[in-house]
Scaffold this motif. Sequence first.
Motif, PDB file in Angstrom:
ATOM      1  N   PRO A 155       0.646  -1.196   0.007  1.00 41.62           N
ATOM      2  CA  PRO A 155       0.027   0.122   0.024  1.00 41.62           C
ATOM      3  C   PRO A 155       0.866   1.393   0.049  1.00 41.62           C
ATOM      4  N   GLY A 156       2.086   1.304  -0.270  1.00 45.58           N
ATOM      5  CA  GLY A 156       2.980   2.395  -0.320  1.00 45.58           C
ATOM      6  C   GLY A 156       3.356   2.850   1.090  1.00 45.58           C
ATOM      7  N   ARG A 157       3.736   4.151   0.953  1.00 49.16           N
ATOM      8  CA  ARG A 157       4.332   4.702   2.472  1.00 49.16           C
ATOM      9  C   ARG A 157       3.183   4.400   3.824  1.00 49.16           C
ATOM     10  N   LYS A 158       3.638   3.748   4.721  1.00 45.32           N
ATOM     11  CA  LYS A 158       2.982   3.666   5.912  1.00 45.32           C
ATOM     12  C   LYS A 158       2.492   4.899   6.626  1.00 45.32           C
ATOM     13  N   GLN A 159       3.530   5.840   6.591  1.00 51.42           N
ATOM     14  CA  GLN A 159       3.244   7.134   7.192  1.00 51.42           C
ATOM     15  C   GLN A 159       3.301   8.352   6.311  1.00 51.42           C
ATOM     16  N   ILE A 160       2.174   9.215   6.438  1.00 50.61           N
ATOM     17  CA  ILE A 160       2.188  10.279   5.221  1.00 50.61           C
ATOM     18  C   ILE A 160       1.995  11.615   6.097  1.00 50.61           C
ATOM     19  N   ARG A 161       2.427  12.582   5.464  1.00 52.23           N
ATOM     20  CA  ARG A 161       2.064  13.967   5.910  1.00 52.23           C
ATOM     21  C   ARG A 161       1.619  14.945   4.534  1.00 52.23           C
ATOM     22  N   LEU A 163      -4.991   7.542   0.841  1.00 50.42           N
ATOM     23  CA  LEU A 163      -5.733   8.805   1.360  1.00 50.42           C
ATOM     24  C   LEU A 163      -6.254   9.543   0.115  1.00 50.42           C
ATOM     25  N   THR A 164      -7.618   9.872   0.272  1.00 47.33           N
ATOM     26  CA  THR A 164      -8.317  11.015  -0.582  1.00 47.33           C
ATOM     27  C   THR A 164      -9.006  11.716   0.308  1.00 47.33           C
ATOM     28  N   THR A 201      -5.144  22.238   4.202  1.00 47.33           N
ATOM     29  CA  THR A 201      -6.074  21.167   4.669  1.00 47.33           C
ATOM     30  C   THR A 201      -4.905  20.107   4.606  1.00 47.33           C
ATOM     31  N   ILE A 202      -4.720  19.402   5.851  1.00 46.39           N
ATOM     32  CA  ILE A 202      -3.724  18.528   6.399  1.00 46.39           C
ATOM     33  C   ILE A 202      -4.257  17.365   6.877  1.00 46.39           C
ATOM     34  N   VAL A 203      -3.649  15.939   6.418  1.00 44.70           N
ATOM     35  CA  VAL A 203      -3.817  14.935   7.132  1.00 44.70           C
ATOM     36  C   VAL A 203      -2.381  14.099   7.267  1.00 44.70           C
ATOM     37  N   GLU A 204      -2.066  13.877   8.657  1.00 43.78           N
ATOM     38  CA  GLU A 204      -0.943  13.321   9.096  1.00 43.78           C
ATOM     39  C   GLU A 204      -1.103  12.065   9.757  1.00 43.78           C
ATOM     40  N   GLN A 257      -3.717   5.545  12.343  1.00 40.45           N
ATOM     41  CA  GLN A 257      -3.883   6.760  13.210  1.00 40.45           C
ATOM     42  C   GLN A 257      -3.656   7.985  12.566  1.00 40.45           C
ATOM     43  N   LEU A 258      -4.704   8.892  12.089  1.00 41.81           N
ATOM     44  CA  LEU A 258      -4.640  10.105  11.518  1.00 41.81           C
ATOM     45  C   LEU A 258      -5.083  11.314  12.358  1.00 41.81           C
ATOM     46  N   THR A 259      -4.364  12.269  12.001  1.00 38.04           N
ATOM     47  CA  THR A 259      -5.149  13.594  12.632  1.00 38.04           C
ATOM     48  C   THR A 259      -5.298  14.435  11.260  1.00 38.04           C
ATOM     49  N   THR A 260      -6.400  15.242  11.335  1.00 40.03           N
ATOM     50  CA  THR A 260      -6.702  16.115  10.178  1.00 40.03           C
ATOM     51  C   THR A 260      -6.839  17.797  10.511  1.00 40.03           C
ATOM     52  N   GLU A 261      -6.782  18.433   9.372  1.00 42.93           N
ATOM     53  CA  GLU A 261      -7.260  19.881   9.799  1.00 42.93           C
ATOM     54  C   GLU A 261      -7.787  20.383   8.513  1.00 42.93           C
TER      55      GLU A 261
END
Length: 654
Positions: A357-363, A377-378, A389-392, A403-407
Amino acid sequence: MKRLFCFPILVALIVGLSLCSNPSQIQAQEPAPEDRAKLEQQLQELQKQIKDLKQNPKIKKSLLADVEVYAKAAEWILRHNEFYKPQYVKDTFQILETGQKRAQQLQVGKPEWTQQTGTVIFGYYSKIDGSVQPYALTFPADFKEKSSHRWPLHVELHGRGGKRNEVFFITRPNGRGPRKDHDWLHLDPFGRTDNGWRWSGDVDVHEAIDDVKKRHLIDKKRITLRGFSMGGAGAWHLGLHYPSLWCGVGPGAGFVDFYQYQNYKEKLPHYQHKTLRIYDSIDYALNAADVPVVTYGGGKDKQLVSSTRMVEKAKDRDIEIPLYISPEAAHQSRMPAYQDFLADLLEYSKQGRPAWPGRKQIRFITYTPKFNECEWLTIEELDEMYEPTIVEGGIDDESGNLQLTTENVAALSLARNIAAKVELDGTLLPLESAANGLLPQVYYVKSNSGWDVLKYEDSKTFIENPNLRKRHNLQGPIDDAFTLPFVCVTGTGTPWQPELNSWSKSVLTLFEKEFDKWLRAKVPVINDTQVTDKIIADKNLILFGDPGSNALIAKVVEDLPIEWTKDQITVNGKSYDTKNHGIALIYPNPLNPARYVVINSGHTMHEKDFRASNSWLFPKLGDIAVIQFKQSKDGTSDNETVWAELFDSNWKLP
């Protein structure tokens, strides 16, 4: 030697920065009358050959494109008189000769160019407007021996020269033939000439890559992007807008924003200022966490500041972008630092992107649903358009959950098979088992009480977008309509207001002229009686006229956020006289809300912007504008924007 940027060291580069990469205006030279006559005759002969070839259903469309790009090159240089040097006349004769040879080979079923190595010109038909566009592909020396091999692909974006057209590009592609160590396919897109790789120039890169993938075996995990100067600007924005497409990104020089690059001191009107966040790459520096980026430049190059600013912005987010500098080099693409820069890119290509599934961690950051994907992620919807607009986050090693945080995210979707569960801003929700396991994507919507996972039926309803929210490719501004399949529609009825009708015609005429010259295609135009259900289903409708002259405007106007009578247009609570005011807007098409409808507007950037600097190619009218017009005797119109705005995420006026 690898060097990281320290802002105070190069602050002098910002002060007194040469503002534009635009060259001085190059004067075209009219070819001798006898040469023009011969060129036009040979072009007609080639066009006749192509017309005959198109009658043969057995001939592949891709091979037809490979022939038609040569006729396109000759037609455009003749129509726009782009013979910038005497050599261009000779080059155009050569173009036509090659096109005729290809046509003859295709007629007998032996397209020899498909068996060539070195650098070869190909073509494709754009989904945007049906135009044929060229690209150059350079093959390794041992390509034939390894024809079943799955190849890495290197994409290199050209800089701006001011004299580039199809003839120049075809006769002088960036590719220089295979080198000894060349073990990849090298793609040089045309980018619809010198537009900073924006709008349809942006789309050209993707369409060229897709065409290469159809013809050859490409390792999708090993696609590398690079470019210098204008190509560097393109590599910054394409690399960071689509971080999951590339295994490595390598920009050099270029520009990464408008205000700094142009040394522009005043703040633009809000409806322009906000839309700078579509293409200002500096705002997307966080995405360098999702794709390896390396940059380089000359110590005496004023455009080095673009690289240094991006390095500093990434560093502020604990992301390292290696920077290689040749202290004595000016603005040149090849310098000692280039070799270190290229070595890094080749290493990224060798490693490739992680397998699914590619990178396991994204920013990941975006400011518009236009650029909304990163790995699994979409981002489906934003709370506020053009705000960060951020997802990390990513897979937690202990629990195995995502586990994701969003803005500023209103809705998002995730690939189902990433994890069993997802924790969104502290709320634990099912992922793998959600929606009965029936959809590849699982949809999550934020409410006042937090995040909710959608069930199967709710997910299907969400996809249909019944609440008419701004979504990917349905988010505006007006200029976005011309990055997708579109058709302009004129009216056959009786205008309500002759003055407005004349203005509308002048807008279309100007759009046709400028699109043809600067974006290298004829604008598709039909009248309102020719619009079919299929056209409504497949294309954005660009409507010109008023509800009296254009039957399509009459059909949709009641569902648009305006009121339109014979004498007045009312918008945002204010009325305007239609004798000297017109409306320009983009909105989901009431006849097909998955596509746009645009009223009385082409691109909102104009010739002065194309001639100035690519950094000026940002939207000028937002989503909706009232234009006061004054007709000139020559049929043109002096236009003044008296009001303009951006719709919010609900397609409502704020």
